[in-house]
Design a protein around this motif. Structure first.
Motif, PDB file in Angstrom:
ATOM      1  N   LEU A 183       0.837  -1.205   0.000  1.00  0.00           N
ATOM      2  CA  LEU A 183       0.000   0.000   0.000  1.00  0.00           C
ATOM      3  C   LEU A 183       0.872   1.256   0.000  1.00  0.00           C
ATOM      4  N   ARG A 184       1.902   1.285   0.816  1.00  0.00           N
ATOM      5  CA  ARG A 184       2.800   2.447   0.835  1.00  0.00           C
ATOM      6  C   ARG A 184       3.367   2.708  -0.556  1.00  0.00           C
ATOM      7  N   ARG A 185       3.839   1.648  -1.199  1.00  0.00           N
ATOM      8  CA  ARG A 185       4.428   1.789  -2.538  1.00  0.00           C
ATOM      9  C   ARG A 185       3.415   2.341  -3.534  1.00  0.00           C
ATOM     10  N   ILE A 186       2.209   1.807  -3.511  1.00  0.00           N
ATOM     11  CA  ILE A 186       1.178   2.239  -4.450  1.00  0.00           C
ATOM     12  C   ILE A 186       0.750   3.675  -4.163  1.00  0.00           C
ATOM     13  N   LEU A 187       0.624   4.033  -2.897  1.00  0.00           N
ATOM     14  CA  LEU A 187       0.278   5.417  -2.544  1.00  0.00           C
ATOM     15  C   LEU A 187       1.371   6.374  -3.013  1.00  0.00           C
ATOM     16  N   ARG A 188       2.624   5.991  -2.834  1.00  0.00           N
ATOM     17  CA  ARG A 188       3.729   6.850  -3.272  1.00  0.00           C
ATOM     18  C   ARG A 188       3.770   6.977  -4.786  1.00  0.00           C
ATOM     19  N   GLU A 189       3.481   5.886  -5.488  1.00  0.00           N
ATOM     20  CA  GLU A 189       3.466   5.945  -6.949  1.00  0.00           C
ATOM     21  C   GLU A 189       2.430   6.953  -7.429  1.00  0.00           C
ATOM     22  N   GLY A 190       1.313   7.031  -6.723  1.00  0.00           N
ATOM     23  CA  GLY A 190       0.251   7.952  -7.121  1.00  0.00           C
ATOM     24  C   GLY A 190       0.481   9.379  -6.662  1.00  0.00           C
ATOM     25  N   ALA A 191       1.089   9.555  -5.488  1.00  0.00           N
ATOM     26  CA  ALA A 191       1.226  10.890  -4.908  1.00  0.00           C
ATOM     27  C   ALA A 191       2.638  11.432  -4.982  1.00  0.00           C
ATOM     28  N   GLY A 192       3.578  10.600  -5.315  1.00  0.00           N
ATOM     29  CA  GLY A 192       4.959  11.047  -5.360  1.00  0.00           C
ATOM     30  C   GLY A 192       5.678  10.749  -4.051  1.00  0.00           C
ATOM     31  N   GLU A 193       6.958  10.866  -4.098  1.00  0.00           N
ATOM     32  CA  GLU A 193       7.799  10.523  -2.954  1.00  0.00           C
ATOM     33  C   GLU A 193       7.630  11.471  -1.778  1.00  0.00           C
ATOM     34  N   GLU A 194       7.012  12.647  -1.998  1.00  0.00           N
ATOM     35  CA  GLU A 194       6.877  13.589  -0.897  1.00  0.00           C
ATOM     36  C   GLU A 194       5.866  13.138   0.153  1.00  0.00           C
ATOM     37  N   ALA A 195       5.085  12.140  -0.159  1.00  0.00           N
ATOM     38  CA  ALA A 195       4.108  11.631   0.802  1.00  0.00           C
ATOM     39  C   ALA A 195       4.837  11.033   1.997  1.00  0.00           C
ATOM     40  N   ASP A 196       4.463  11.454   3.204  1.00  0.00           N
ATOM     41  CA  ASP A 196       5.103  10.954   4.425  1.00  0.00           C
ATOM     42  C   ASP A 196       4.355   9.710   4.890  1.00  0.00           C
ATOM     43  N   LEU A 197       4.833   8.553   4.472  1.00  0.00           N
ATOM     44  CA  LEU A 197       4.174   7.293   4.789  1.00  0.00           C
ATOM     45  C   LEU A 197       5.071   6.393   5.617  1.00  0.00           C
ATOM     46  N   ASP A 198       6.140   6.950   6.142  1.00  0.00           N
ATOM     47  CA  ASP A 198       7.042   6.174   6.984  1.00  0.00           C
ATOM     48  C   ASP A 198       6.451   6.068   8.382  1.00  0.00           C
ATOM     49  N   GLY A 199       6.935   5.113   9.122  1.00  0.00           N
ATOM     50  CA  GLY A 199       6.454   4.925  10.483  1.00  0.00           C
ATOM     51  C   GLY A 199       5.165   4.130  10.532  1.00  0.00           C
ATOM     52  N   ASP A 200       4.520   4.183  11.662  1.00  0.00           N
ATOM     53  CA  ASP A 200       3.297   3.419  11.900  1.00  0.00           C
ATOM     54  C   ASP A 200       2.084   4.217  11.432  1.00  0.00           C
ATOM     55  N   ILE A 201       1.609   3.910  10.223  1.00  0.00           N
ATOM     56  CA  ILE A 201       0.462   4.629   9.666  1.00  0.00           C
ATOM     57  C   ILE A 201      -0.816   3.796   9.709  1.00  0.00           C
ATOM     58  N   ASP A 202      -0.755   2.605  10.281  1.00  0.00           N
ATOM     59  CA  ASP A 202      -1.902   1.689  10.271  1.00  0.00           C
ATOM     60  C   ASP A 202      -3.214   2.367  10.670  1.00  0.00           C
ATOM     61  N   GLY A 203      -3.198   3.120  11.761  1.00  0.00           N
ATOM     62  CA  GLY A 203      -4.425   3.690  12.300  1.00  0.00           C
ATOM     63  C   GLY A 203      -4.623   5.161  12.001  1.00  0.00           C
ATOM     64  N   VAL A 204      -3.740   5.748  11.206  1.00  0.00           N
ATOM     65  CA  VAL A 204      -3.871   7.157  10.834  1.00  0.00           C
ATOM     66  C   VAL A 204      -4.878   7.253   9.692  1.00  0.00           C
ATOM     67  N   THR A 205      -5.793   8.195   9.768  1.00  0.00           N
ATOM     68  CA  THR A 205      -6.782   8.301   8.703  1.00  0.00           C
ATOM     69  C   THR A 205      -6.130   8.769   7.408  1.00  0.00           C
ATOM     70  N   PHE A 206      -6.729   8.358   6.294  1.00  0.00           N
ATOM     71  CA  PHE A 206      -6.229   8.819   5.005  1.00  0.00           C
ATOM     72  C   PHE A 206      -6.319  10.338   4.924  1.00  0.00           C
ATOM     73  N   GLN A 207      -7.357  10.914   5.517  1.00  0.00           N
ATOM     74  CA  GLN A 207      -7.493  12.370   5.521  1.00  0.00           C
ATOM     75  C   GLN A 207      -6.296  13.017   6.205  1.00  0.00           C
ATOM     76  N   ASP A 208      -5.890  12.474   7.360  1.00  0.00           N
ATOM     77  CA  ASP A 208      -4.727  13.018   8.062  1.00  0.00           C
ATOM     78  C   ASP A 208      -3.426  12.806   7.288  1.00  0.00           C
ATOM     79  N   LEU A 209      -3.398  11.782   6.456  1.00  0.00           N
ATOM     80  CA  LEU A 209      -2.222  11.533   5.606  1.00  0.00           C
ATOM     81  C   LEU A 209      -2.230  12.413   4.359  1.00  0.00           C
ATOM     82  N   GLY A 210      -3.351  13.116   4.125  1.00  0.00           N
ATOM     83  CA  GLY A 210      -3.445  14.013   2.980  1.00  0.00           C
ATOM     84  C   GLY A 210      -4.032  13.389   1.729  1.00  0.00           C
ATOM     85  N   TYR A 211      -4.729  12.275   1.872  1.00  0.00           N
ATOM     86  CA  TYR A 211      -5.344  11.604   0.723  1.00  0.00           C
ATOM     87  C   TYR A 211      -6.845  11.822   0.736  1.00  0.00           C
TER      88      TYR A 211
END
Length: 87
Positions: A11-39
């Motif tokens: 999922l991280r790889r696919i999200l980065r492919e769509g949004a670019g490498e600037e997406a901060d998807l490192d760390g524990d994102i399991d329970g973070v909402t997509f809205q808070d991640l900027g998607y």
């Protein structure tokens, strides 16, 4: 990546492919909402299309909208993969 199982790293790889490498998807994102991640919903629909092409499953729009966190989306994709294998 395995077609038998969809992982958080997939999922991280696919999200980065769509949004670019600037997406901060490192760390524990399991329970973070997509809205808070900027998607927003359009980005998730594109993510669903990419997952579908790569893993051979069809994600309904409602499944993508209802998945509020990465963990929920990973679990939904894995349920579909199990159903496809069982069919």
């Amino acid at each position: 990546m395995s077609a038998n199982r969809f992982t958080m790293n997939d999922l991280r790889r696919i999200l980065r492919e769509g949004a670019g490498e600037e997406a901060d998807l490192d760390g524990d994102i399991d329970g973070v909402t997509f809205q808070d991640l900027g998607y927003e919903s359009l980005a998730l629909l594109e993510t669903g299309a990419r997952i579908g092409r790569e893993f051979g499953v069809e994600l309904e729009d409602d499944t993508l909208i209802d998945a509020e966190t990465p963990r929920q989306l990973v679990d939904a994709v894995n349920e579909l993969l199990l159903a496809v294998r069982a069919a």
